[in-house]
Write a protein that holds these residues in place. Sequence first.
Motif, PDB file in Angstrom:
ATOM      1  N   GLY A  52      34.499  65.421  41.820  1.00  0.00           N
ATOM      2  CA  GLY A  52      34.546  64.003  42.169  1.00  0.00           C
ATOM      3  C   GLY A  52      33.194  63.519  42.628  1.00  0.00           C
ATOM      4  N   ALA A  53      32.512  62.752  41.775  1.00  0.00           N
ATOM      5  CA  ALA A  53      31.165  62.261  42.077  1.00  0.00           C
ATOM      6  C   ALA A  53      31.276  60.798  42.492  1.00  0.00           C
ATOM      7  N   ARG A  54      30.910  60.503  43.728  1.00  0.00           N
ATOM      8  CA  ARG A  54      31.002  59.139  44.256  1.00  0.00           C
ATOM      9  C   ARG A  54      29.732  58.368  43.920  1.00  0.00           C
ATOM     10  N   VAL A  55      29.906  57.173  43.385  1.00  0.00           N
ATOM     11  CA  VAL A  55      28.790  56.312  43.012  1.00  0.00           C
ATOM     12  C   VAL A  55      28.278  55.579  44.256  1.00  0.00           C
ATOM     13  N   ILE A  56      26.965  55.640  44.462  1.00  0.00           N
ATOM     14  CA  ILE A  56      26.309  54.892  45.541  1.00  0.00           C
ATOM     15  C   ILE A  56      25.339  53.911  44.888  1.00  0.00           C
ATOM     16  N   HIS A  57      25.576  52.634  45.071  1.00  0.00           N
ATOM     17  CA  HIS A  57      24.686  51.621  44.517  1.00  0.00           C
ATOM     18  C   HIS A  57      23.406  51.603  45.345  1.00  0.00           C
ATOM     19  N   THR A  58      22.276  51.792  44.679  1.00  0.00           N
ATOM     20  CA  THR A  58      20.977  51.880  45.363  1.00  0.00           C
ATOM     21  C   THR A  58      19.999  50.883  44.758  1.00  0.00           C
ATOM     22  N   PRO A  59      20.221  49.593  44.943  1.00  0.00           N
ATOM     23  CA  PRO A  59      19.340  48.598  44.336  1.00  0.00           C
ATOM     24  C   PRO A  59      17.938  48.661  44.898  1.00  0.00           C
ATOM     25  N   GLY A  60      17.009  48.145  44.114  1.00  0.00           N
ATOM     26  CA  GLY A  60      15.608  48.093  44.526  1.00  0.00           C
ATOM     27  C   GLY A  60      14.700  48.619  43.442  1.00  0.00           C
ATOM     28  N   HIS A  61      14.900  49.869  43.040  1.00  0.00           N
ATOM     29  CA  HIS A  61      14.119  50.375  41.906  1.00  0.00           C
ATOM     30  C   HIS A  61      14.445  49.529  40.677  1.00  0.00           C
ATOM     31  N   THR A  62      15.714  49.378  40.398  1.00  0.00           N
ATOM     32  CA  THR A  62      16.243  48.341  39.512  1.00  0.00           C
ATOM     33  C   THR A  62      17.460  47.759  40.213  1.00  0.00           C
ATOM     34  N   ASP A  63      17.968  46.666  39.690  1.00  0.00           N
ATOM     35  CA  ASP A  63      19.090  46.005  40.369  1.00  0.00           C
ATOM     36  C   ASP A  63      20.342  46.871  40.404  1.00  0.00           C
ATOM     37  N   GLY A  64      20.551  47.639  39.356  1.00  0.00           N
ATOM     38  CA  GLY A  64      21.764  48.442  39.275  1.00  0.00           C
ATOM     39  C   GLY A  64      21.528  49.935  39.368  1.00  0.00           C
ATOM     40  N   LEU A  75      28.235  64.302  45.306  1.00  0.00           N
ATOM     41  CA  LEU A  75      29.322  65.241  45.059  1.00  0.00           C
ATOM     42  C   LEU A  75      29.628  65.936  46.387  1.00  0.00           C
ATOM     43  N   PRO A  76      30.599  65.442  47.153  1.00  0.00           N
ATOM     44  CA  PRO A  76      30.824  65.976  48.505  1.00  0.00           C
ATOM     45  C   PRO A  76      31.198  67.453  48.525  1.00  0.00           C
ATOM     46  N   ARG A  77      31.998  67.880  47.567  1.00  0.00           N
ATOM     47  CA  ARG A  77      32.492  69.262  47.623  1.00  0.00           C
ATOM     48  C   ARG A  77      31.342  70.274  47.553  1.00  0.00           C
ATOM     49  N   PRO A  78      30.436  70.189  46.575  1.00  0.00           N
ATOM     50  CA  PRO A  78      29.294  71.126  46.567  1.00  0.00           C
ATOM     51  C   PRO A  78      28.114  70.659  47.398  1.00  0.00           C
ATOM     52  N   ALA A  97      19.562  58.711  52.958  1.00  0.00           N
ATOM     53  CA  ALA A  97      19.268  59.646  54.052  1.00  0.00           C
ATOM     54  C   ALA A  97      20.470  59.859  54.960  1.00  0.00           C
ATOM     55  N   GLU A  98      21.423  58.957  54.916  1.00  0.00           N
ATOM     56  CA  GLU A  98      22.626  59.093  55.744  1.00  0.00           C
ATOM     57  C   GLU A  98      23.706  59.948  55.085  1.00  0.00           C
ATOM     58  N   VAL A  99      23.504  60.288  53.809  1.00  0.00           N
ATOM     59  CA  VAL A  99      24.507  61.066  53.083  1.00  0.00           C
ATOM     60  C   VAL A  99      24.415  62.531  53.498  1.00  0.00           C
ATOM     61  N   ASP A 100      25.544  63.136  53.718  1.00  0.00           N
ATOM     62  CA  ASP A 100      25.595  64.556  54.094  1.00  0.00           C
ATOM     63  C   ASP A 100      25.484  65.405  52.830  1.00  0.00           C
ATOM     64  N   ALA A 101      24.256  65.739  52.465  1.00  0.00           N
ATOM     65  CA  ALA A 101      24.010  66.510  51.245  1.00  0.00           C
ATOM     66  C   ALA A 101      23.083  67.678  51.551  1.00  0.00           C
ATOM     67  N   ARG A 102      23.414  68.824  50.999  1.00  0.00           N
ATOM     68  CA  ARG A 102      22.550  69.999  51.160  1.00  0.00           C
ATOM     69  C   ARG A 102      21.465  70.046  50.090  1.00  0.00           C
ATOM     70  N   LEU A 103      21.745  69.490  48.924  1.00  0.00           N
ATOM     71  CA  LEU A 103      20.834  69.558  47.782  1.00  0.00           C
ATOM     72  C   LEU A 103      20.675  68.163  47.205  1.00  0.00           C
ATOM     73  N   ALA A 104      19.440  67.707  47.037  1.00  0.00           N
ATOM     74  CA  ALA A 104      19.175  66.427  46.398  1.00  0.00           C
ATOM     75  C   ALA A 104      18.425  66.664  45.088  1.00  0.00           C
ATOM     76  N   CYS A 105      18.982  66.168  44.007  1.00  0.00           N
ATOM     77  CA  CYS A 105      18.357  66.234  42.692  1.00  0.00           C
ATOM     78  C   CYS A 105      17.687  64.890  42.443  1.00  0.00           C
ATOM     79  N   VAL A 106      16.365  64.879  42.513  1.00  0.00           N
ATOM     80  CA  VAL A 106      15.607  63.631  42.512  1.00  0.00           C
ATOM     81  C   VAL A 106      15.274  63.205  41.083  1.00  0.00           C
ATOM     82  N   GLY A 107      14.815  61.953  40.970  1.00  0.00           N
ATOM     83  CA  GLY A 107      14.495  61.434  39.649  1.00  0.00           C
ATOM     84  C   GLY A 107      13.272  62.071  39.028  1.00  0.00           C
ATOM     85  N   HIS A 108      12.296  62.433  39.852  1.00  0.00           N
ATOM     86  CA  HIS A 108      11.077  63.093  39.376  1.00  0.00           C
ATOM     87  C   HIS A 108      10.678  64.137  40.406  1.00  0.00           C
TER      88      HIS A 108
END
Length: 232
Positions: free
Chosen positions: A144-156, A162-165, A201-212
């Motif tokens: 279950g992958a939850r969508v987080i809208h992050t406007p700014g880089h582009t509007d959408g 993925l909370p479980r992993p 930064a408020e998301v409880d994540a152990r691993l972040a897969c970044v755009g670059h």
Amino acid sequence: MKIVAIRPELHLLLLEFGQAYLWNDAGKLTLVDTGIATSGKDIAAAIEELGFSKSDVRHVVLTHFHEDHSGGAAEISRWGDVTVLAHRLETPVIRGDTPAPPPNFTDEERALHRDLGAHLLPAAPPCRVDRELEDGDVIDFGGGARVIHTPGHTDGSIALHLPRPGVLFTGDTVAHIDGQVVPGVFNLDRAEMLRSFRRLAEVDARLACVGHGEPLFDAHAALTAVAATLPA
């Protein structure tokens, strides 16, 4: 092209320009972003090298419309039973109905864009979007992958949590360059992007897969530390 194993079910694909992520749910594959328009052959080769076939791709999730993220989507969408997903605000550009708005470059970013050769990238061919996403939607992969809208880089622009992993796909709101975690560049609205960075930064994540750049381990701490330095 290089394949980097991040977790047993997750691989980073380093492409001709840019990168994509491949998630495996018991042989059902999800691609997060697709590189530039010529990346299809390299993504197909990576999938085969990992023991799968192109027809195993079930989802293509596009974090935003930029050509180094959505360029390969049109080709991959024809590989079989593939659902292409993107935020509602990105869909008109990805489908080719609306011209892509250019970034609001700073002087430094304009020089960087030129030095990277980003202005020479092939345009992303129009691609259908089968499901338009909104903030809070859940996509059926990775538990279950939850969508987080992050406007700014582009509007959408979107991120995926993925909370479980404990995995977060940040899109271009976050980059990891030369060992430094930084907010994304080439934005439509930098102030809005920084607000989105702070939200991630408020998301409880152990691993972040970044755009670059390379993934971030101990992601929550790394993003929190950078967010604390950003202007209000």
